[in-house]
Scaffold this motif. Structure first.
Motif, mmCIF file in Angstrom:
data_model
loop_
_atom_site.group_PDB
_atom_site.id
_atom_site.type_symbol
_atom_site.label_atom_id
_atom_site.label_comp_id
_atom_site.label_asym_id
_atom_site.label_seq_id
_atom_site.Cartn_x
_atom_site.Cartn_y
_atom_site.Cartn_z
ATOM 1 N N ILE A 165 0.848 -1.195 0.000
ATOM 2 C CA ILE A 165 0.000 0.000 0.000
ATOM 3 C C ILE A 165 0.883 1.245 0.000
ATOM 4 O O ILE A 165 0.704 2.165 -0.805
ATOM 5 C CB ILE A 165 -0.928 0.019 1.236
ATOM 6 C CG1 ILE A 165 -1.783 -1.233 1.290
ATOM 7 C CG2 ILE A 165 -1.797 1.278 1.231
ATOM 8 C CD1 ILE A 165 -2.543 -1.406 2.608
ATOM 9 N N THR A 166 1.859 1.274 0.911
ATOM 10 C CA THR A 166 2.770 2.414 1.003
ATOM 11 C C THR A 166 3.564 2.591 -0.278
ATOM 12 O O THR A 166 3.719 3.711 -0.777
ATOM 13 C CB THR A 166 3.728 2.219 2.192
ATOM 14 O OG1 THR A 166 2.974 2.166 3.402
ATOM 15 C CG2 THR A 166 4.746 3.344 2.279
ATOM 16 N N MET A 167 4.098 1.486 -0.815
ATOM 17 C CA MET A 167 4.887 1.561 -2.041
ATOM 18 C C MET A 167 4.075 2.197 -3.168
ATOM 19 O O MET A 167 4.534 3.128 -3.840
ATOM 20 C CB MET A 167 5.358 0.167 -2.450
ATOM 21 C CG MET A 167 6.155 0.146 -3.754
ATOM 22 S SD MET A 167 6.623 -1.525 -4.270
ATOM 23 C CE MET A 167 5.012 -2.189 -4.767
ATOM 24 N N ASN A 168 2.854 1.702 -3.379
ATOM 25 C CA ASN A 168 2.038 2.237 -4.466
ATOM 26 C C ASN A 168 1.597 3.667 -4.200
ATOM 27 O O ASN A 168 1.513 4.492 -5.122
ATOM 28 C CB ASN A 168 0.823 1.335 -4.697
ATOM 29 C CG ASN A 168 1.173 0.098 -5.497
ATOM 30 O OD1 ASN A 168 1.506 0.185 -6.670
ATOM 31 N ND2 ASN A 168 1.114 -1.061 -4.849
ATOM 32 N N ALA A 169 1.316 3.996 -2.944
ATOM 33 C CA ALA A 169 0.945 5.375 -2.609
ATOM 34 C C ALA A 169 2.102 6.326 -2.877
ATOM 35 O O ALA A 169 1.923 7.415 -3.434
ATOM 36 C CB ALA A 169 0.498 5.467 -1.159
ATOM 37 N N GLN A 202 -7.106 9.172 -4.250
ATOM 38 C CA GLN A 202 -8.246 9.030 -5.147
ATOM 39 C C GLN A 202 -9.361 10.030 -4.838
ATOM 40 O O GLN A 202 -10.421 10.010 -5.470
ATOM 41 C CB GLN A 202 -8.816 7.609 -5.048
ATOM 42 C CG GLN A 202 -7.861 6.506 -5.470
ATOM 43 C CD GLN A 202 -7.459 6.612 -6.915
ATOM 44 O OE1 GLN A 202 -6.459 7.247 -7.226
ATOM 45 N NE2 GLN A 202 -8.240 5.997 -7.795
ATOM 46 N N GLY A 203 -9.123 10.896 -3.843
ATOM 47 C CA GLY A 203 -10.118 11.893 -3.492
ATOM 48 C C GLY A 203 -11.316 11.343 -2.745
ATOM 49 O O GLY A 203 -12.368 11.983 -2.681
ATOM 50 N N GLU A 204 -11.156 10.150 -2.156
ATOM 51 C CA GLU A 204 -12.259 9.486 -1.446
ATOM 52 C C GLU A 204 -12.282 9.939 0.016
ATOM 53 O O GLU A 204 -11.823 9.246 0.920
ATOM 54 C CB GLU A 204 -12.102 7.966 -1.536
ATOM 55 C CG GLU A 204 -12.144 7.423 -2.949
ATOM 56 C CD GLU A 204 -13.563 7.370 -3.501
ATOM 57 O OE1 GLU A 204 -14.515 7.599 -2.717
ATOM 58 O OE2 GLU A 204 -13.717 7.108 -4.700
ATOM 59 N N GLN A 205 -12.831 11.119 0.267
ATOM 60 C CA GLN A 205 -12.771 11.712 1.596
ATOM 61 C C GLN A 205 -13.532 10.903 2.640
ATOM 62 O O GLN A 205 -13.092 10.791 3.784
ATOM 63 C CB GLN A 205 -13.302 13.143 1.549
ATOM 64 C CG GLN A 205 -12.426 14.100 0.760
ATOM 65 C CD GLN A 205 -12.941 15.526 0.822
ATOM 66 O OE1 GLN A 205 -14.073 15.791 1.230
ATOM 67 N NE2 GLN A 205 -12.104 16.475 0.422
ATOM 68 N N VAL A 230 -5.201 1.553 -3.547
ATOM 69 C CA VAL A 230 -6.534 1.254 -3.012
ATOM 70 C C VAL A 230 -6.881 -0.207 -3.236
ATOM 71 O O VAL A 230 -7.470 -0.869 -2.358
ATOM 72 C CB VAL A 230 -7.588 2.174 -3.664
ATOM 73 C CG1 VAL A 230 -9.005 1.656 -3.399
ATOM 74 C CG2 VAL A 230 -7.441 3.597 -3.137
ATOM 75 N N ASP A 231 -6.519 -0.745 -4.396
ATOM 76 C CA ASP A 231 -6.797 -2.151 -4.684
ATOM 77 C C ASP A 231 -6.095 -3.056 -3.672
ATOM 78 O O ASP A 231 -6.695 -4.004 -3.146
ATOM 79 C CB ASP A 231 -6.330 -2.495 -6.100
ATOM 80 C CG ASP A 231 -6.623 -3.936 -6.468
ATOM 81 O OD1 ASP A 231 -7.805 -4.333 -6.443
ATOM 82 O OD2 ASP A 231 -5.672 -4.682 -6.773
ATOM 83 N N VAL A 232 -4.824 -2.758 -3.360
ATOM 84 C CA VAL A 232 -4.103 -3.548 -2.358
ATOM 85 C C VAL A 232 -4.759 -3.382 -0.989
ATOM 86 O O VAL A 232 -4.972 -4.352 -0.261
ATOM 87 C CB VAL A 232 -2.620 -3.134 -2.304
ATOM 88 C CG1 VAL A 232 -1.908 -3.877 -1.170
ATOM 89 C CG2 VAL A 232 -1.919 -3.423 -3.625
#
Length: 413
Positions: A310-314, A354-357, A323-325
């Motif tokens: 998650i961190t790597m992709n972020a 992704q702007g998903e607040q 988000v998928d991970v």
């Protein structure tokens, strides 16, 4: 020579944009990476650096400082009146006592009998259990750190042979705990101190295992200090070469951990190929260790490797992949409340890209429930709550104010 090549850190005539460029290039980050991590484009960063855009408002300025690894916002603004730590870092109540323990030297205890090395290592193991347990892990560890540091330092000075090396290994681990306690607090000089002392103790112990763990934690120190990724990867790989991953589980776990460190270093500067290549090595180590393996205190294993994806992709600004991970990783089996909370916050960071607040707020509340002190001292959590509060999204307004209160985030003037 580029026009910005002669920029120096003490040049008070620099514009805000020139200061941003200096910090970005010092880190080896591209405009696309910095822009993506603050939710803007590479062109936005270029416009900031070329002074076509003004200094952003405080919440976005705090996020930019965090991404650039800048604690003192004066490094970017030239205004000494505002520190990032004033808004993004909160000091734990026991920080003065821990600071004193790290900077006090016992000079007249040569006649005192040191504790048994085995007893000292048992106390270190118990301290790790306190750190990874539920509840106020910083508060609990702050109680035991001063005496544990003092007793291990005395033992390392007075014991001989194997017992001295064992005491040094325990001392290195205790400095790791001190570094973890100090992380995300306004004491960067102490973080560097603990990192350096842990590596010195590990080397004095002549222990490849201890050196490997110290290299993992020094990678975090180097990232906070703005060291270039080459130095971080070089340290990790030199430590990895001391290990024999084909011969023992312990070596394999630490070998995998160091390759994970290299992956995260490359991701931080946007080098996707290298980041994924080293993550694959860590992934292979986790597979060889088995689904049920987790290191007792480093927590390396299947769950940790997956969570750091998650961190790597972020960090690579691949929000969809992050988000998928995050949607597939099960954190409940990870035997560390502090790590579960941290990776939950990293999941929130993925959704933020992704702007998903709504998802961000939901995940931050879950992280707070899992480990309140992890959330309270996390820079992303604190700066994001401040930014969301200013955004005034009616759907999440009450939850944001709840988080702001629980995290102790002050209201900007």
């Amino acid at each position: 020579m580029p026009a910005h090549a002669d920029i120096t850190t003490d040049d008070h005539t620099l514009t805000f944009g020139q200061r941003v460029r200096r910090a970005r290039e010092r880190n080896g980050q591209t405009r696309a990476v910095v822009g993506g991590l603050v939710g803007r484009s590479a062109e936005w960063v270029k416009a900031i650096e070329n002074s076509r855009l003004q200094t952003p408002r405080l919440p976005l300025l705090l996020r930019l400082a965090d991404v650039l690894g800048v604690d003192d916002i004066a490094e970017l603004t030239g205004d000494e009146r505002l520190l990032a730590s004033s808004y993004t870092k909160s000091a734990h109540g026991a920080l003065p006592a821990v600071r004193e323990a790290l900077t006090t030297y016992r000079l007249n205890d040569s006649d005192e009998e040191p504790d048994d090395a085995a007893d000292l290592l048992a106390r270190v193991s118990e301290a790790w259990r306190l750190w990874h347990g539920n509840g106020g892990h910083r508060t609990r560890i702050a109680v035991v750190l001063p005496d544990l540091l003092s007793d291990l330092q005395h033992a390392a000075r007075t014991l001989d042979g194997t017992d001295r090396r064992r005491a040094l290994v325990g001392l290195a681990e205790t400095y790791h705990l001190a570094q973890l306690y100090l992380s995300f607090q306004p004491a960067p000089e102490l973080v560097m101190l603990t990192g350096d002392r842990s590596m010195s103790a590990a080397q004095d112990a002549d222990s490849p295992h201890a050196i490997a763990a110290a290299a993992w934690y020094m990678n975090h120190v180097f990232r906070d200090a703005g060291e270039r990724h080459e130095a971080r990867v070089d340290l990790a790989m030199k430590a990895a070469h001391l290990l024999r991953p084909d011969d023992s589980t312990e070596d394999l776990a630490r070998w995998g951990l160091l390759h994970l460190a290299a992956s995260l270093s490359y991701a931080k500067i946007g080098q996707r190929g290298n980041a994924e290549r080293f993550w694959d090595h860590a992934d292979d180590a986790a597979k060889r260790l088995g689904e049920d393996y987790t290191h007792p205190y480093l927590i390396f294993g299947r769950g940790m490797v997956d969570a750091y994806a998650i961190t790597m992709n972020a960090d690579l600004v691949r929000g969809g992949e992050a988000v998928d991970v995050a949607s597939r990783v099960d954190l409940t089996s990870m035997p560390s409340a502090t790590r579960r909370s941290f990776h939950m916050i990293e999941s929130a960071r993925a959704y933020s890209l992704q702007g998903e607040q709504v998802a961000v707020v939901h995940l931050l509340k879950k992280a707070l429930e899992i480990s309140p002190e992890t959330a309270r001292f996390n820079l992303f959590a604190r700066s994001t709550v401040s930014e969301l509060d200013e955004a005034q999204n009616a759907v999440i307004r009450d939850d944001v104010r709840y988080l702001k209160n629980k995290l102790g985030v002050p209201t900007a003037a």
